[in-house]
Design an enzyme around this catalytic site. Structure first.
Site: not given
Ligand code: ADQ
Length: 483
Positions: A382, A168
């Protein structure tokens, strides 16, 4: 389930993640579980419910053994972590070694051998649990950086399984990854999977380069060829991008709910009915660029380019990893900056920054998204950033503007955003001004484009694509079981 092999479990589909998708309700004297928020949960819960599979993970409570239980139609199987595991495997190796290393060393990663030993031990415990509950030839989907050794451990124990892994967070450039004292073990751990998913093509490419550079294995396109070693036969692994998304239909439903729309209007009133509401929603994390965002906003106010009577910033920051030093520092820095801006720029009746260090239910979060004219996502790095996509999904009238960091995976997907480099405060200020001043027609055009994207690329489309590629890779898994 399988009838032929008595030692196998019953689950044909198993999700494995550090955390189970639940929290203890502390306010409840009965100590019931409730489903918890968070990126990974938001992403996988709808899939789990549809598949009626099992989810293996930690409950968030240390030193207590829990029996398996069912909540919201999900079969949950707890793995126990001791206090020491939490300190060394979770807070240590996962969040003070891997997290900063994989996010461009924004904070310095710490390397400790005792943390690594705990990481190995806990990964073995997770793998053993999967081996116990997975039916013959089951599909297992392992999630995230805390469990990178599970694929290989599992392949050794259960070569019949189809193993997928999804990362992720970013996968770092080779020159940074190469710092890790256990780099080869991590690469071998991941290569136990049949399919490894990353957020961006660049993350997959970084991984394949590390595999070539460290292990000398050949790659062709997205396929890595793992040679036979010892008693393990060789196999091939696909490493490619599967950008994660959100449950768009559900968010659209919430955004159309009259009670939530009413609540959004109320929020607007309560912050003094300014011309412009800007919003930030993040975990309190040094990767999210909250300090940079505040600096830019503070300077714009100080220079009179924005006026405190016309504009407010609502900054919601969920408490996160609060026992770690780097997280104490970022919280302190953010709170200092908010205090400074309000002290210098605000007045009685016109606050500049509304700072909320809480978690909110999804309904309330949606009301904030509806109330906000400009959304600020300024992460320094991110993996994806779901908040950017959630904001877009909630703009049912194609209004509102998104300021988005080019270092968030979402930047490659949301072409209608105002892209910024948050390290460049001048550029960040210009991006904020552009979003604030953008004319309604341009806003509508750009938002329409982004909404189209999140309506097509939903989280269910994401998981279907990952799982069908995983199916296709090993459509006859029996063939690989050694005799
Ligand atoms: P996170 O780093 O947690 O996720 P993000 O993708 O933004 O980051 O997901 C956060 C989730 O928590 C969002 O659904 C958001 O709405 C919710 N949330 C945030 N603050 C909240 C609050 N105060 N109250 C309630 N809910 C709140 C990691 C990676 C990301 C990646 C996701 C999914 O770091 O890059 O996008 O996993 O893969």
């Amino acid at each position: 389930g399988s009838e032929s092999a008595g030692t196998y479990g019953d689950s044909d589909f198993v999700v494995v993640a550090n955390r189970l998708p639940v929290d203890r309700d502390a306010s409840d004297p009965e100590q019931e579980w409730r489903t918890s928020p968070g990126g990974l949960v938001t992403a996988v819960a709808p899939v789990m419910k549809a598949q009626e599979g099992a989810w293996i993970g930690w409950t968030g409570v240390a030193d207590v053994d829990f029996e398996p239980f069912t909540i919201d139609g999900m079969h949950l199987i707890p793995v126990t972590l001791t206090n020491e595991d939490v300190l060394r495997y979770y807070e240590g190796f996962s969040n003070a070694t891997l997290w900063p290393l994989y996010h461009d060393v924004i904070a310095p990663p710490e390397y400790h051998r005792t943390w690594w030993e705990a990481y190995v031990r806990v990964n073995e415990r997770f793998a053993a649990k999967v081996a116990e509950v997975a039916a013959e030839s089951a599909t297992v989907w392992v999630h995230d950086y805390q469990l990178q050794l599970v694929p290989q451990l599992l392949r050794r124990m259960r070569p019949d399984l189809r193993i997928g892994f999804f990362n992720h967070i970013p996968f770092p450039p080779f020159e940074l990854f190469a710092q890790l004292p256990w780099r080869d073990e991590i690469l071998r751990g991941l290569l136990g999977a049949d399919l490894i998913g990353f957020q961006r093509p660049a993350d997959a490419a970084n991984f394949r380069r590390a595999v070539r550079g460290r292990l000398g294995y050949q790659t062709k396109g997205s396929t890595v060829t793992v040679p036979e070693s010892g008693d393990l036969p060789g196999h091939s692994v696909r490493a490619e991008a599967f950008p994660i998304s959100i449950d768009t239909p559900y968010l659209e439903e919430l955004a159309a709910d009259p009670a939530i729309i009413e609540r959004a209007a109320q929020i607007r009133e309560e912050v003094g009915n300014p011309k412009v509401i800007m919003l930030g929603v993040d975990r309190m994390d040094y990767t999210k660029g909250i300090r940079h965002r505040l600096k830019a906003f503070g300077e714009l106010l100080a220079e009179g380019r924005l006026n405190v009577e016309d504009i407010v910033l609502i900054q919601i920051a969920t408490p996160s990893r609060e026992r770690l030093e780097q997280y104490k520092i970022i919280r302190h820095d953010v709170e200092l900056a908010v205090g400074r801006i309000n002290g210098e720029q605000a007045d009685i009746g016109s606050i500049a920054v509304h700072y909320l260090h809480h978690s909110y239910p999804r309904d309330e979060m949606t009301a904030f998204f509806i109330a906000a004219d400009v959304m600020l996502v300024t992460a320094l790095r991110d993996g994806m950033n779901l908040v950017a996509k959630e904001y877009v999904a909630c703009r049912l009238h194609d209004d509102g503007a998104l300021v988005l960091s080019e270092f968030a995976g979402a930047a490659e997907q949301l072409a209608g955003a105002v892209l910024v480099n948050p390290h460049d405060i001048g550029n960040l200020k210009a991006g904020i001004l552009e979003a604030v001043q953008m004319d309604p027609k341009t806003r509508a055009r750009r938002m329409r484009q982004m909404r189209k994207k999140v309506r097509t690329d939903t989280v269910s489309a994401w998981s279907k694509r990952f799982l069908s590629e995983l199916d296709a890779i090993r459509d006859s898994p029996e063939a690989v079981v050694p005799d």
